[in-house]
Design a protein around this motif. Sequence first.
Motif, short mmCIF file in Angstrom:
data_model
loop_
_atom_site.label_atom_id
_atom_site.label_comp_id
_atom_site.label_asym_id
_atom_site.label_seq_id
_atom_site.Cartn_x
_atom_site.Cartn_y
_atom_site.Cartn_z
N UNK A 198 0.86 -1.18 0.00
CA UNK A 198 0.00 0.00 0.00
C UNK A 198 0.89 1.23 0.00
N UNK A 199 0.66 2.15 -0.94
CA UNK A 199 1.44 3.37 -0.99
C UNK A 199 0.94 4.37 0.04
N UNK A 200 -0.09 5.11 -0.30
CA UNK A 200 -0.72 5.99 0.69
C UNK A 200 -2.23 5.92 0.55
N UNK A 201 -2.93 6.44 1.54
CA UNK A 201 -4.39 6.38 1.50
C UNK A 201 -4.96 7.55 2.26
N UNK A 202 -6.25 7.77 2.05
CA UNK A 202 -6.99 8.82 2.75
C UNK A 202 -8.37 8.29 3.09
N UNK A 203 -8.67 8.29 4.38
CA UNK A 203 -10.01 7.91 4.85
C UNK A 203 -10.86 9.17 4.91
N UNK A 204 -12.02 9.13 4.25
CA UNK A 204 -12.93 10.28 4.21
C UNK A 204 -14.22 9.87 4.91
N UNK A 205 -14.31 10.08 6.23
CA UNK A 205 -15.49 9.59 6.96
C UNK A 205 -16.79 10.21 6.50
N UNK A 206 -16.77 11.46 6.06
CA UNK A 206 -18.00 12.12 5.63
C UNK A 206 -18.61 11.42 4.41
N UNK A 247 -5.70 15.31 -1.46
CA UNK A 247 -6.12 16.53 -0.77
C UNK A 247 -6.75 16.19 0.57
N UNK A 248 -6.74 17.12 1.51
CA UNK A 248 -7.26 16.84 2.86
C UNK A 248 -8.70 16.34 2.89
N UNK A 249 -9.53 16.79 1.95
CA UNK A 249 -10.92 16.34 1.93
C UNK A 249 -11.12 15.11 1.06
N UNK A 250 -10.04 14.59 0.47
CA UNK A 250 -10.14 13.40 -0.37
C UNK A 250 -10.77 13.64 -1.73
N UNK A 251 -10.94 14.88 -2.10
CA UNK A 251 -11.61 15.20 -3.38
C UNK A 251 -10.65 15.12 -4.56
N UNK A 252 -9.39 15.50 -4.35
CA UNK A 252 -8.42 15.58 -5.45
C UNK A 252 -7.16 14.79 -5.13
N UNK A 253 -6.49 14.33 -6.18
CA UNK A 253 -5.19 13.69 -6.07
C UNK A 253 -4.23 14.45 -6.98
N UNK A 254 -3.11 14.90 -6.42
CA UNK A 254 -2.11 15.62 -7.21
C UNK A 254 -0.87 14.75 -7.36
N UNK A 255 -0.26 14.77 -8.53
CA UNK A 255 0.95 13.99 -8.78
C UNK A 255 1.70 14.58 -9.96
N UNK A 263 5.19 15.12 -19.22
CA UNK A 263 5.84 15.73 -18.07
C UNK A 263 5.01 16.91 -17.54
N UNK A 264 4.80 16.95 -16.23
CA UNK A 264 4.04 18.06 -15.65
C UNK A 264 3.35 17.64 -14.37
N UNK A 265 2.55 18.57 -13.83
CA UNK A 265 1.77 18.33 -12.62
C UNK A 265 0.32 18.11 -13.01
N UNK A 266 -0.30 17.08 -12.43
CA UNK A 266 -1.67 16.73 -12.75
C UNK A 266 -2.51 16.70 -11.48
N UNK A 267 -3.80 16.97 -11.65
CA UNK A 267 -4.77 16.85 -10.57
C UNK A 267 -5.93 15.99 -11.07
N UNK A 268 -6.24 14.96 -10.29
CA UNK A 268 -7.35 14.07 -10.63
C UNK A 268 -8.51 14.36 -9.69
N UNK A 269 -9.70 14.60 -10.28
CA UNK A 269 -10.91 14.88 -9.52
C UNK A 269 -11.62 13.55 -9.22
N UNK A 270 -11.69 13.19 -7.95
CA UNK A 270 -12.27 11.91 -7.55
C UNK A 270 -13.77 11.86 -7.85
N UNK A 271 -14.44 13.00 -7.79
CA UNK A 271 -15.90 13.02 -7.98
C UNK A 271 -16.28 12.79 -9.44
#
Length: 534
Positions: A198-206, A247-255, A263-271
């Motif tokens: 497992x690399x990393x994870x985020x639990x979003x209780x809401x 992201x802290x709210x679990x909405x986005x992933x940046x990499x 090559x570049x910075x990307x943001x993935x929208x989980x919704x």
Amino acid sequence: MLFKILRTKKFLFIVCWCLTLLFLSSCSLIKSQKEPSQNQQNTEPSTPPGEKDDVIIHGVELSNLKLLRYENPLMNNASYIEATVNKGYIHFFTYYLTDSFASSDNNYFPIVAEDPDNGIKLFLVSKDLRSVFTVDSINKDLAQQGYLFYILGWKDDTLYYMKAEGEEKEKGFSFYSFNTQNKNSKKLAFLNLENLYVGNFKFVPEKNRVILFVPGKFLQIKLDNGNISLLKSGLPSYDGLFYSRISPDGRFIAYSYLEPERRGIYVFDVENKKEQRVAISKDADYFMPQWSYDGRYLAFYFLKKNEKGELEFVEGEDGPYPIGDGIKVVDLKENEQFDVTLEDEKGKKRIGYFYFNKDSNFLLFTGISLENAGKLREFSIKFDMENMINIPFEGLWFFDLNEKTSKKISGEKRLGFYPSAVISKNEYYYFDSYGQGWQELRYFENGSEKEVFGKDYSFMSGRYYTLPFIKDKLILSGINKDGEINVFEIYKGKAREIFKVKGILRDYYVADGNIIVFMNTPEDQEKLIVIPLN
């Protein structure tokens, strides 16, 4: 698997040179079945551990775990908990990827302990020690193969966790809940993961979900119905996806990708399951994205090509060290981007390791001259760490994200990273030196500065770049010259000792109004201490 866990932690904290030194500070301090059970036995040893004067209120022994509740004379006899394993280990690393430690009523907290003869157990402990449960376990044989628990976090009075189980091609991680009111345990989902990595994870209780990175992809696990869905695949399988951040709210992933074609910075929208490139590498390269604590800002380094069209990275183990020509900040609230660069009377500088303050209104970073950055690059190519750590940086700075202005906090630094805490542009703390740990804490308020601690104490910053608070009090843990572990709360530059014990400090953690200290006793037993402050 333990090796893999440490590599994940290594990525999070050691992937860059500055964080390698942060890890070394910790090392320096260290060195100088499913049915829950409540089989507990009261115990009142005649001599409290650590030769303290604190009074034992209550004691419990459960399997390999001894629990004692003390009155703390340094805090008007408020109580705290000590959990000691008779032999084996307390898995303190299981807390690193969770944001919550205690139940919503702040009554229960988990402990994961390993007995070499009997495997790993997950306990739930009430702070009065009147309720102690063995929630789950992993047998000795599987524990030796690297099977582990991960604590996901709490939602109200229910604990969520991951457990490695199964065998051969049917092994992976199960997701469980345990309710402290009805004492029921429930299996929610199973993820087949043969290598148990497992690399990393985020639990979003809401949202009742977990965002999880496993080699090559991000997954979403819905805990209310057990559904596991693919968010993004085709990603590199190497550690950390070049510093992926959820992201802290679990909405986005940046990499960031470093492959030439994308090559570049990307943001993935989980919704909406969409990927957006927020920075395209053409005349500059971008790397190491970080989110602010409130999720409003995404910041990352940029490095411009030189006159020969080359990128002068300072080389790292898995990617660039954190030194760039500046920082690009994306403001998701205002939908704008701006650059943070550094220049003073001596000329342009590069920027070293950066991080956000807790209120997400300041960026903290070190500066380094172009000449010294060039020396770092030269030594890094040769993997010459001995010379690298002697290259000075030129001060600790902060950038006001509202006013778009920079301010220099301190003078020349030997290291490229120093923990600090910025409350406002007129009030902040920072460490001014490094020995066996962080030393010489200084406090600045309205134009005046004073020393809070000198070199008699060496502090560990744990997993914190920006130093932790409980309410309006700064919380620090370290060791003194007598070999005692000390915990302090600091308000307006005035420090008050709230706990001390003999032993070897391994780490500390602040969550949900609690201070959690991980240590070894003088007899080399592993111990977890929970000090409630709320």
